[in-house]
Write a protein that holds these residues in place. Sequence first.
Motif, PDB file in Angstrom:
ATOM      1  N   ASP A 330      -5.358 101.660  83.494  1.00 22.76           N
ATOM      2  CA  ASP A 330      -4.645 102.056  82.280  1.00 22.76           C
ATOM      3  C   ASP A 330      -5.617 102.615  81.238  1.00 22.76           C
ATOM      4  O   ASP A 330      -5.319 103.602  80.550  1.00 22.76           O
ATOM      5  N   ARG A 331      -6.776 101.986  81.122  1.00 22.47           N
ATOM      6  CA  ARG A 331      -7.777 102.476  80.173  1.00 22.47           C
ATOM      7  C   ARG A 331      -8.214 103.889  80.532  1.00 22.47           C
ATOM      8  O   ARG A 331      -8.295 104.765  79.664  1.00 22.47           O
ATOM      9  N   LEU A 332      -8.469 104.126  81.798  1.00 22.19           N
ATOM     10  CA  LEU A 332      -8.923 105.448  82.231  1.00 22.19           C
ATOM     11  C   LEU A 332      -7.844 106.509  82.017  1.00 22.19           C
ATOM     12  O   LEU A 332      -8.142 107.637  81.607  1.00 22.19           O
ATOM     13  N   GLU A 333      -6.588 106.149  82.266  1.00 24.73           N
ATOM     14  CA  GLU A 333      -5.519 107.117  82.019  1.00 24.73           C
ATOM     15  C   GLU A 333      -5.378 107.400  80.528  1.00 24.73           C
ATOM     16  O   GLU A 333      -5.204 108.558  80.122  1.00 24.73           O
ATOM     17  N   SER A 334      -5.473 106.365  79.703  1.00 24.01           N
ATOM     18  CA  SER A 334      -5.405 106.559  78.251  1.00 24.01           C
ATOM     19  C   SER A 334      -6.529 107.465  77.765  1.00 24.01           C
ATOM     20  O   SER A 334      -6.326 108.332  76.909  1.00 24.01           O
ATOM     21  N   GLU A 335      -7.715 107.267  78.331  1.00 27.30           N
ATOM     22  CA  GLU A 335      -8.848 108.118  77.954  1.00 27.30           C
ATOM     23  C   GLU A 335      -8.591 109.574  78.329  1.00 27.30           C
ATOM     24  O   GLU A 335      -8.901 110.487  77.549  1.00 27.30           O
TER      25      GLU A 335
END
Length: 429
Positions: A330-335
């Motif tokens: 989720d963090r990587l997609e948000s980034e």
Amino acid sequence: MNATRTASERSDAASLVADAATRAVGAAVVTGIGAVAPGGIGTEEVWAAAIEGRMSIGPLTRLPENDYPLRVAGEVREFEAKGRVPSRLSVETDRWTHLSLVAAEMALADAEADLDSLPADEMAVVTASSSGGTEFGQREIERLWSSGPSHVGAYQSIAWFYAASTGQISIRHGMKGPCGVICTEEAGGLDALAQARRNLRDGARLVVTGGTDASLCPYGVVAQLSNGLLSTESDPQRAYQPFSVEAGGYVPGEGGAMVVVEDEQGADERGAPRRYGEIAGYGASFDPPPGSGRPPTLRAAIDRALADAAITAADVDVVFADALGVPEADRLESEAIGAVFGERGVPVTAPKAGTGRLYAGGGALDVMLALLSIRDGVIPATPGSAELADDCPIDLVRGGPRERTVRTALVLARGHGGFNSALVVRARR
């Protein structure tokens, strides 16, 4: 005689290619939609569930005895093949194909296409597949071990096969154009629609495309558990909460969506009653191996899709996220979203938090919801109320649908193993 027939067939094929080459190719437009998903059976029922933010995840009932860590799933509880799939065909095929056949039938009815008036060689089928016919395959394997090979049905050889849905749809509707299947897990639904657009550019007039999945049998569940990413939470309201502080994995589901895609000029010529939108742009990428030290490539897929559609980030009205529900993912997609649109620069939604991830059906269902957002001017919310994680600074639509004029939507999907896909759909001007 055989040589004469072969030469004649080659002549007919050459003529079809020549006709396609002289025919102008316009936008790839979606003229029909069909859906069978945890939220309901039929496009409008599934759409209503998404707008209501209905939680369609519930106790996993498709296992005879649930001794597995997975406690909840997104099941299509009202679906039975009887009465929807011809009885002869239903015993030859898996539940996953039953769902595809019904969704395809709905999409063709919605498109009001007179298939008898179209050349068979110019109608195509492209589906996405993830698990294949696992339920059918498990049943036949049980017969093999309990009773011996003479008790294994002849249809075992085809019902499990990942191209079975494509084949059965093409046979049932007499579609003899370029048919295929895409196997990229959750990304497959987007990849299939992109391939449908390519088929139109190569001369097809009408393509049935999309994807479904149905792998909630013991064999299928064990296979899914092997990736270590499934939620083990037993409370449906808390089991799948992407981008939140409580994210702890995803919930699998079954179902999906099928659509009819046509060249716009051909749709105009036959008087197609509606255009839900255009498949305007597509991009794909593949992540490097874990531990390689190289960054993931979702942003590259987004950039390619926007470039293919000849638009900028400012033109996008909503992003339908992949939303794996695993904190690092989720963090990587948000980034990636933030890098393209800016922090909280675009509304982001993940209706799949209410249905589960549908694998091959997930991307196709998100595209359907994006097209209906364009039609109705409303963005469905992400079910759940948990607080957003600090490292996911996105404008996640929560608490209820958001009314907004939507002309262009970006749909994201990531398949297990490194597949990334991004698809742009937009209203026709």
